[in-house]
Design a protein around this motif. Sequence first.
Motif, PDB file in Angstrom:
ATOM      1  N   VAL A  54      15.001   4.157  10.728  1.00 54.51           N
ATOM      2  CA  VAL A  54      13.968   5.090  10.314  1.00 54.51           C
ATOM      3  C   VAL A  54      14.179   5.397   8.840  1.00 54.51           C
ATOM      4  CG1 VAL A  54      12.984   7.390  10.640  1.00 54.51           C
ATOM      5  CG2 VAL A  54      13.730   6.073  12.623  1.00 54.51           C
ATOM      6  N   GLU A  55      13.078   5.353   8.098  1.00 56.41           N
ATOM      7  CA  GLU A  55      13.104   5.685   6.675  1.00 56.41           C
ATOM      8  C   GLU A  55      12.111   6.810   6.400  1.00 56.41           C
ATOM      9  OE1 GLU A  55      14.118   1.265   4.883  1.00 56.41           O
ATOM     10  OE2 GLU A  55      12.083   2.048   4.649  1.00 56.41           O
ATOM     11  N   ILE A  56      12.420   7.548   5.342  1.00 53.83           N
ATOM     12  CA  ILE A  56      11.529   8.608   4.854  1.00 53.83           C
ATOM     13  C   ILE A  56      11.137   8.237   3.430  1.00 53.83           C
ATOM     14  CG2 ILE A  56      11.460  11.018   4.068  1.00 53.83           C
ATOM     15  CD1 ILE A  56      11.581  11.229   6.922  1.00 53.83           C
ATOM     16  N   ARG A  57       9.877   8.463   3.107  1.00 54.52           N
ATOM     17  CA  ARG A  57       9.410   8.296   1.731  1.00 54.52           C
ATOM     18  C   ARG A  57       8.688   9.583   1.348  1.00 54.52           C
ATOM     19  NH1 ARG A  57       8.169   2.935  -0.614  1.00 54.52           N
ATOM     20  NH2 ARG A  57       9.142   1.354   0.672  1.00 54.52           N
TER      21      ARG A  57
ATOM     22  N   VAL B 218       5.805  13.805   3.290  1.00 55.43           N
ATOM     23  CA  VAL B 218       6.644  12.639   3.542  1.00 55.43           C
ATOM     24  C   VAL B 218       5.936  11.672   4.482  1.00 55.43           C
ATOM     25  CG1 VAL B 218       8.836  13.860   3.230  1.00 55.43           C
ATOM     26  CG2 VAL B 218       7.866  13.653   5.515  1.00 55.43           C
ATOM     27  N   MET B 219       6.390  10.443   4.416  1.00 51.31           N
ATOM     28  CA  MET B 219       5.989   9.447   5.402  1.00 51.31           C
ATOM     29  C   MET B 219       7.250   9.036   6.148  1.00 51.31           C
ATOM     30  SD  MET B 219       4.174   5.721   5.120  1.00 51.31           S
ATOM     31  CE  MET B 219       2.548   6.414   4.864  1.00 51.31           C
ATOM     32  N   VAL B 220       7.171   9.072   7.464  1.00 52.28           N
ATOM     33  CA  VAL B 220       8.256   8.605   8.321  1.00 52.28           C
ATOM     34  C   VAL B 220       7.872   7.208   8.782  1.00 52.28           C
ATOM     35  CG1 VAL B 220       9.502   8.970  10.484  1.00 52.28           C
ATOM     36  CG2 VAL B 220       8.781  10.946   9.117  1.00 52.28           C
ATOM     37  N   ILE B 221       8.741   6.252   8.494  1.00 52.28           N
ATOM     38  CA  ILE B 221       8.489   4.862   8.898  1.00 52.28           C
ATOM     39  C   ILE B 221       9.617   4.431   9.830  1.00 52.28           C
ATOM     40  CG2 ILE B 221       8.081   2.497   8.148  1.00 52.28           C
ATOM     41  CD1 ILE B 221       7.463   3.645   5.347  1.00 52.28           C
ATOM     42  N   ALA B 222       9.243   4.081  11.046  1.00 50.92           N
ATOM     43  CA  ALA B 222      10.217   3.553  11.999  1.00 50.92           C
ATOM     44  C   ALA B 222      10.069   2.035  12.015  1.00 50.92           C
ATOM     45  CB  ALA B 222       9.985   4.131  13.387  1.00 50.92           C
TER      46      ALA B 222
ATOM     47  N   GLU C  61       0.833  -1.206   0.000  1.00 50.87           N
ATOM     48  CA  GLU C  61       0.000   0.000   0.000  1.00 50.87           C
ATOM     49  C   GLU C  61       0.866   1.253   0.000  1.00 50.87           C
ATOM     50  OE1 GLU C  61      -2.467  -0.472   3.450  1.00 50.87           O
ATOM     51  OE2 GLU C  61      -3.684  -2.039   2.524  1.00 50.87           O
ATOM     52  N   ILE C  62       1.933   1.228   0.768  1.00 59.69           N
ATOM     53  CA  ILE C  62       2.844   2.373   0.837  1.00 59.69           C
ATOM     54  C   ILE C  62       3.535   2.583  -0.503  1.00 59.69           C
ATOM     55  CG2 ILE C  62       5.018   3.185   1.857  1.00 59.69           C
ATOM     56  CD1 ILE C  62       4.065   1.866   4.500  1.00 59.69           C
ATOM     57  N   GLU C  63       4.019   1.501  -1.116  1.00 66.23           N
ATOM     58  CA  GLU C  63       4.744   1.604  -2.385  1.00 66.23           C
ATOM     59  C   GLU C  63       3.877   2.194  -3.497  1.00 66.23           C
ATOM     60  OE1 GLU C  63       6.314  -2.299  -3.071  1.00 66.23           O
ATOM     61  OE2 GLU C  63       7.836  -2.062  -1.510  1.00 66.23           O
ATOM     62  N   ALA C  64       2.563   2.014  -3.413  1.00 69.83           N
ATOM     63  CA  ALA C  64       1.666   2.546  -4.436  1.00 69.83           C
ATOM     64  C   ALA C  64       1.585   4.074  -4.383  1.00 69.83           C
ATOM     65  CB  ALA C  64       0.271   1.947  -4.277  1.00 69.83           C
ATOM     66  N   LYS C  65       1.736   4.663  -3.201  1.00 72.27           N
ATOM     67  CA  LYS C  65       1.542   6.102  -3.042  1.00 72.27           C
ATOM     68  C   LYS C  65       2.818   6.888  -2.742  1.00 72.27           C
ATOM     69  CE  LYS C  65      -1.737   7.239  -0.212  1.00 72.27           C
ATOM     70  NZ  LYS C  65      -2.644   7.279   0.948  1.00 72.27           N
ATOM     71  N   TRP C  66       3.901   6.174  -2.405  1.00 74.93           N
ATOM     72  CA  TRP C  66       5.102   6.852  -1.930  1.00 74.93           C
ATOM     73  C   TRP C  66       6.332   6.388  -2.710  1.00 74.93           C
ATOM     74  CZ3 TRP C  66       4.174  10.601   1.673  1.00 74.93           C
ATOM     75  CH2 TRP C  66       2.929  10.552   2.317  1.00 74.93           C
ATOM     76  N   ASP C  67       7.302   7.304  -2.871  1.00 74.70           N
ATOM     77  CA  ASP C  67       8.561   6.977  -3.561  1.00 74.70           C
ATOM     78  C   ASP C  67       9.362   5.950  -2.767  1.00 74.70           C
ATOM     79  OD1 ASP C  67       8.125   8.673  -5.714  1.00 74.70           O
ATOM     80  OD2 ASP C  67       9.142  10.366  -4.770  1.00 74.70           O
TER      81      ASP C  67
END
Length: 170
Positions: free
Chosen positions: A164-167, A99-103, A53-59
């Motif tokens: 932690v990643e940012i998209r 951005v989306m922050v993913i921990a 789901e994330i990959e569909a909307k975020w880089d």
Amino acid sequence: DSKDIQKLYNEIDRLDNKIDGYHSGAESDHNAAPAPDEAPNNWIDNEIKEEKEIEAKWDSPINIPNVKFGYGSDKMFSSSYPAINKFVSEMTQNSGKKVMVIAYIDCMGSKPFAKQLAKRRAEAVKSYMVSKGIAGNRIETRGAISRDSKMSVEPSLRYNENRVEIRFQK
């Protein structure tokens, strides 16, 4: 021997379920056993579904190096700030970007607790970014469990699963 390895993984899953039971108030292994739709590896399926789901909307994800937290804590070490400041600067220059922050957190122990802690860590990064002038409505957060860490029983390797990643939004 692969049978011995499988026995080890089965024992880890049994202990994980027991820990989950203690976090939920269950008093025995029987009470802590997962429901059929919550089988020990079902969390992996949920993580994969969320990632798609994330990959569909975020880089593609960008790892923020050196963002570290205390063990079992959402308190970020001050040594994390310089790496996050680079993204704050980029977001300041590109005011329209979200951005989306993913921990991510290793999957040792209780999955519900790990997921909640990962989310709180992402929120801590967001709070820091907001304190530096980035509008909160430009930052989404998500906590995730690293799927590979079951294989990384060495503590130094598990530590690297906590990241932690940012998209950026597409």
